[in-house]
Write a protein that holds these residues in place. Sequence first.
Motif, PDB file in Angstrom:
ATOM      1  N   SER A 170       0.820  -1.206   0.000  1.00 53.45           N
ATOM      2  CA  SER A 170       0.000   0.000   0.000  1.00 53.45           C
ATOM      3  C   SER A 170       0.856   1.258   0.000  1.00 53.45           C
ATOM      4  O   SER A 170       1.993   1.261   0.472  1.00 53.45           O
ATOM      5  N   LEU A 171       0.283   2.324  -0.534  1.00 56.51           N
ATOM      6  CA  LEU A 171       1.016   3.575  -0.688  1.00 56.51           C
ATOM      7  C   LEU A 171       1.561   4.087   0.631  1.00 56.51           C
ATOM      8  O   LEU A 171       2.647   4.684   0.673  1.00 56.51           O
ATOM      9  N   THR A 172       0.846   3.859   1.719  1.00 55.62           N
ATOM     10  CA  THR A 172       1.322   4.326   3.025  1.00 55.62           C
ATOM     11  C   THR A 172       2.662   3.682   3.387  1.00 55.62           C
ATOM     12  O   THR A 172       3.565   4.353   3.897  1.00 55.62           O
ATOM     13  N   ARG A 173       2.802   2.411   3.112  1.00 57.71           N
ATOM     14  CA  ARG A 173       4.045   1.700   3.387  1.00 57.71           C
ATOM     15  C   ARG A 173       5.139   2.129   2.410  1.00 57.71           C
ATOM     16  O   ARG A 173       6.299   2.320   2.785  1.00 57.71           O
ATOM     17  N   LEU A 174       4.768   2.261   1.143  1.00 60.13           N
ATOM     18  CA  LEU A 174       5.727   2.658   0.116  1.00 60.13           C
ATOM     19  C   LEU A 174       6.319   4.032   0.416  1.00 60.13           C
ATOM     20  O   LEU A 174       7.540   4.226   0.366  1.00 60.13           O
TER      21      LEU A 174
END
Length: 387
Positions: free
Chosen positions: A288-292
């Motif tokens: 997910s973008l939050t992790r990326l």
Amino acid sequence: MLQKLQFEPSADDGQTGTKRSIPAKRDTRLDVFRALCLITIFVNHVPGQYLEYLTPKNFGFSDSAEAFVLISGLSAGLAYGRKFNVGNRLALSLKIWRRAFTLYVAHIMTSIITLAIFAGGALYFGRQDLISEINIRPLVDHTEQGFVAMVLLGHQLGYNNILSMYAVVFLLLPGMLWLYGRSPLLLFVASAALWLAAGVFTIVPINFLDEGYWFLNPWSWQFLFVIGMICMMRARAGKRLPRHPVLVALSAGYVTLSFFWVVFSWWNIDFSYGLPAVLTGFDKTFLSLTRLLHVLALAYLLAVFPVFSRMARLRLDHPLVMIGRHSLPVFILGTILAMAGQVLLFVTGRDPLWGSLFVIVGIGLHFAYARYLDWLGGLSRPEAVRA
């Protein structure tokens, strides 16, 4: 930057990953960060002991897996970026695919050893419930189909899913290099589109024995690998990362927000606004973008502040450098030790003290094994390389 990533083809013997030669002026920075990732992955793969609470996953959205894949992309750009030229593309592609096959074989080997460890624990300690752990039960209930599925990567055991994802990414690497030669922007856009489509439409390799799918989706994780590769290839072309106050502030702010979000468990806050989960969730499978963004923000801060770079410049015979230099065999050792540690925790009633002691010994074995591999590699060199 450093010369090679041990997960990639390098001047090794093709079997153990032991170096035949080490550049005298080898840059150790990626070796050091990779070693820290390997040790952290090992600690996280023995859940339920005290050291687990000290790892980065407890202080931010991403963990050592994201950092490791980003470092792998950086190393791939360093190792292959200038070699993928007309006249050399086929030979280099075959070399890359051979490494992908090596990673596949390593995955199968560690999976079989994992089965043996858990089956041995069940026999020796009389704990048949061990067979129900880490997704082993489907292999026991459907033995013929299960082993075929495992060999075809249609069934994965818990904590044995990094190498398979990485092997698939390596199969894609020649295509990534070809696209980069056409246009770095084209490669970035194509990779981002694949990442987004995989997350939105659940495009992911499936498991054969159940309705699940791979824990680490290669169609998602390739994006992080590509970002690392592009950054390294641009850096080698003399294009430095911009150290802009706004970017520094945004990165530091996001890392800080992530820290408080995880520490204070703000997971019930909903900011999805109807958007796909890959953009607003915290899913590891689809990155997910939050992790990326979290791992990229951390990497940016490490890259633009020279103090971190100086701290990672160590002697060639430093234990962390040796672990990073022999990353594939050390990773395999860590996986095997982690599986033994899980059995130990299981039969001791998940006693965190026993688990912690085991992990401390296991970290020591990481250093000892890396030292042994370095010594073994030195036997094939006319002279031992000194820092």
